[in-house]
Design a protein around this motif. Structure first.
Motif, short mmCIF file in Angstrom:
data_model
loop_
_atom_site.label_atom_id
_atom_site.label_comp_id
_atom_site.label_asym_id
_atom_site.label_seq_id
_atom_site.Cartn_x
_atom_site.Cartn_y
_atom_site.Cartn_z
N ALA A 130 -6.40 2.86 -1.55
CA ALA A 130 -5.78 2.22 -0.38
C ALA A 130 -6.81 1.46 0.42
O ALA A 130 -6.56 0.33 0.88
N VAL A 159 0.84 -1.21 0.00
CA VAL A 159 0.00 0.00 0.00
C VAL A 159 0.87 1.26 0.00
O VAL A 159 0.61 2.21 -0.74
N ASP A 195 2.39 1.73 -3.38
CA ASP A 195 1.37 2.18 -4.31
C ASP A 195 1.09 3.66 -4.13
O ASP A 195 0.93 4.40 -5.11
N GLN A 196 1.03 4.11 -2.88
CA GLN A 196 0.78 5.53 -2.63
C GLN A 196 1.93 6.39 -3.15
O GLN A 196 1.71 7.47 -3.71
N ALA A 209 -6.71 8.48 -4.09
CA ALA A 209 -5.63 7.68 -3.53
C ALA A 209 -6.08 6.95 -2.27
O ALA A 209 -5.75 5.77 -2.07
N LEU A 210 -6.85 7.63 -1.42
CA LEU A 210 -7.34 7.01 -0.19
C LEU A 210 -8.33 5.90 -0.50
O LEU A 210 -8.35 4.86 0.18
N MET A 247 1.51 6.63 -6.87
CA MET A 247 0.38 7.47 -7.25
C MET A 247 0.72 8.94 -7.16
O MET A 247 0.41 9.73 -8.05
N TRP A 248 1.39 9.33 -6.07
CA TRP A 248 1.69 10.75 -5.90
C TRP A 248 2.83 11.20 -6.79
O TRP A 248 2.89 12.36 -7.19
#
Length: 206
Positions: A157, A50, A53-54, A153-154, A57-58
């Motif tokens: 997740a 996770v 992945d975050q 994004a949240l 994404m950012w």
């Protein structure tokens, strides 16, 4: 959602679930962490996945995908590093001693966290994917702003957490049933090694 620039929230959720259902190295890492470290190892791996992945994404939101496209050498350097890491893990599984892949082996959760994080973050194609994926659900007539990307994004997740929790508990139950079957466990370990080597080679040659 009226306050955000997301055009179709439910389509976004369904798309995320569909992508999660496609097997990949992250799924394998999650099952490996669960089989060897139990539920604790599974969640440690999930935390690494996770977080990785975050990060991707950012980075995608910040426009790193454009940088990678403009500088192919940078893209390929990260791509080859990720491919080499997958092959290295696969070779380690093939070289493991008989019986090393069966049962629960005491492992520090940080090991699984690190492996999950590296498997995810060393795949630069994921950045390009997010750059193509996010616009599909954003109204071009409105300024998405950071709030829109933060919600997306949240949500990813959260959906990942729910989906992978099911994988963790199913994998844990299966591992408990198979831990006394050393022959099958050794076969699965080697099959997993071959899978990771093949996936790494594919990533490095595409």
């Amino acid at each position: 959602m009226p306050a955000l620039a997301i055009t179709d929230l439910w389509a976004f959720v369904i798309a995320v679930i569909v992508f999660l259902a496609i097997p990949g190295p992250g799924t394998f890492a999650l099952l490996t962490g669960t089989s060897k470290g139990g539920v604790r190892g599974g969640y440690a791996t999930l935390a690494g996945l996770v977080l990785g992945d975050q990060v991707l994404m950012w980075l995608a939101v910040a426009g790193v995908a454009a940088l990678l496209k403009a500088h192919p050498a940078v893209f390929h350097a990260v791509q080859y590093a990720g491919a080499a890491y997958l092959v290295w893990i696969g070779i380690g599984l093939l070289r493991a001693k008989e019986g090393a892949g069966t049962g629960f082996i005491p492992m520090q959760p940080g090991h699984w966290f690190r492996q999950g994080f590296l498997i995810t973050v060393l795949n630069p194609k994921a950045i390009v994917f997010y750059m193509a994926f996010f616009p599909l659900f954003i109204d071009p007539a409105r300024d998405p702003g950071l709030a829109t990307f933060a919600v997306m994004a949240l949500l990813i997740a959260f959906i990942t957490l729910l989906y992978c929790t099911g994988i963790i508990f199913i994998g844990d139950a299966l591992a408990r049933r198979l831990r006394d079957n050393s022959r099958f466990g050794n076969w699965m370990q080697r099959a997993a090694g071959v899978f990771l080597i093949g996936f790494g080679i594919r990533l490095g040659t595409q």
